[in-house]
Scaffold this active site. Structure first.
Site, PDB file in Angstrom:
ATOM      1  N   GLY A  90       0.867  -1.338  -0.009  1.00  0.00           N
ATOM      2  CA  GLY A  90       0.123   0.010  -0.037  1.00  0.00           C
ATOM      3  C   GLY A  90       0.693   1.225   0.001  1.00  0.00           C
ATOM      4  O   GLY A  90       1.920   1.201  -0.518  1.00  0.00           O
TER       5      GLY A  90
ATOM      6  N   LEU B 271       2.807  -4.351  15.033  1.00  0.00           N
ATOM      7  CA  LEU B 271       2.061  -3.259  15.853  1.00  0.00           C
ATOM      8  C   LEU B 271       1.048  -3.659  16.579  1.00  0.00           C
ATOM      9  O   LEU B 271       0.625  -2.805  17.344  1.00  0.00           O
ATOM     10  CB  LEU B 271       1.819  -2.207  15.093  1.00  0.00           C
TER      11      LEU B 271
ATOM     12  N   THR C  84      -3.376  -1.134  17.721  1.00  0.00           N
ATOM     13  CA  THR C  84      -2.460  -1.209  16.591  1.00  0.00           C
ATOM     14  C   THR C  84      -2.338   0.111  15.919  1.00  0.00           C
ATOM     15  O   THR C  84      -1.102   0.628  15.586  1.00  0.00           O
ATOM     16  CB  THR C  84      -3.066  -2.124  15.353  1.00  0.00           C
TER      17      THR C  84
ATOM     18  N   TYR D 262     -19.330  -2.302  20.660  1.00  0.00           N
ATOM     19  CA  TYR D 262     -18.247  -2.137  19.814  1.00  0.00           C
ATOM     20  C   TYR D 262     -18.949  -1.703  18.293  1.00  0.00           C
ATOM     21  O   TYR D 262     -19.930  -2.577  17.805  1.00  0.00           O
ATOM     22  CB  TYR D 262     -17.449  -3.497  19.484  1.00  0.00           C
TER      23      TYR D 262
END
Length: 314
Positions: A40, A89, A136, A193
């Protein structure tokens, strides 16, 4: 490739590419860490920085993919300086291991590009039992990593006499978060959530982190570091892979309305390298020009609260 775009104050537009905004800039002597650079816009950012002479440390979860990107860059510039290092991460342990190895290497650090992230997955926890997107995209990936290499950046800027720059990728999605902005006491609440709201929360955290760190660095005498956040634009990468129908629509019509990776990496490369950004800190960029974040993104009190919360957790 997105073909439209009116030029902003910087002279560039939404259709400008990373190669265009960095044209003529000599990055020789600079060292950069680029997270999430195996695909990306992270890969494109690494490519452009390397082409401009920057020594690029590709911090990636998938080392094999990182090596593949490195080889493709070396085919374009045989003398490019590129190293690939493993970094997950979503893991405190991995970030601490990476930072320890980098800090022990003796390498300088002029640029830190906090690029990596995940977008709108189903509810999941990181390796350290923190909601995956918040972990992350902010807590582990950006906040902890930045803190662990910050002293190296300060020394580099002091000894080398060159301004160090920390670039934190956010998103316009920061405007679409939970009503309170950051749900400090409900980060791991699965019942409330929402995948896109949680993504917006993590992107809001990116802006608040950049603003608070910038303010703190300005209070330290003689620290030649800037910190800015940015929106790279709507880009046809595979971040939406968790939502098959939406990804399908993007693949189908995206080329007419959405940036490609060359355009998507433009604002990152502009903020990291361009002389027009010298001395600018604590700003939010979009399409290579200073923009305005949401009112929550400009909330000084919320930024301070997030900093204290993040410091306690990490």
């Amino acid at each position: 490739m997105f073909p439209f775009g009116r030029k902003g104050p910087s002279g560039f537009s939404s259709s400008s590419t990373a190669e265009e905004v960095s044209s003529g800039i000599d990055g020789s002597g600079l060292t950069a860490i680029v997270t999430g650079s195996s695909n990306g816009i992270g890969a494109e950012t690494a490519r452009i920085l390397a082409l401009r002479g920057v020594h690029v440390i590709m911090a990636v979860r998938n080392v094999e993919s990182g090596e593949s990107v490195k080889e493709s860059i070396l085919k374009q510039k045989a003398d490019a300086k590129i190293d690939v290092m493993e970094l997950d991460l979503s893991s405190f342990q991995s970030v601490r291991k990476f930072a320890s190895e980098f800090n022990s290497s003796g390498l300088p650090l002029n640029l830190l590009i906090n690029n990596a992230g995940v977008m709108a997955p189903p509810f999941a926890l990181s390796q350290d039992n923190i909601e995956l997107q918040f972990a992350t995209n902010h807590l582990v990936g950006h906040f902890l990593l930045t803190n662990l290499v910050l002293d190296t950046m300060k020394r580099t800027a002091s000894h080398g006499g060159k301004e160090g720059r920390i670039v934190i990728l956010s998103s316009e999605a920061h405007r679409y978060t939970y009503s309170e902005g950051i749900r400090f006491d409900r980060i791991n609440d699965v019942s409330g959530y929402g995948s896109f709201l949680a993504y917006g929360q993590s992107k809001l955290a990116n802006i608040l982190h950049a603003n608070e760190l910038s303010a703190r660095l300005k209070e330290e005498e003689g620290v030649n570091l800037t910190v800015n956040s940015l929106h790279p634009g709507a880009i046809n990468t595979k971040l939406m892979r968790h939502h098959g129908f939406i990804q399908g629509v993007i693949d189908w019509v995206g080329k007419y309305f959405i940036k490609d990776v060359h355009q998507g990496a433009a604002t990152t490369c502009y903020v990291a390298l361009h002389p027009g950004v010298k001395g600018i800190s604590g700003e939010y960029f979009s399409n290579c020009s200073i923009s305005s974040s949401s009112s929550l993104g400009r909330d000084v009190g919320l930024a301070g609260k997030l900093w204290e919360f993040s410091s306690q957790v990490t």
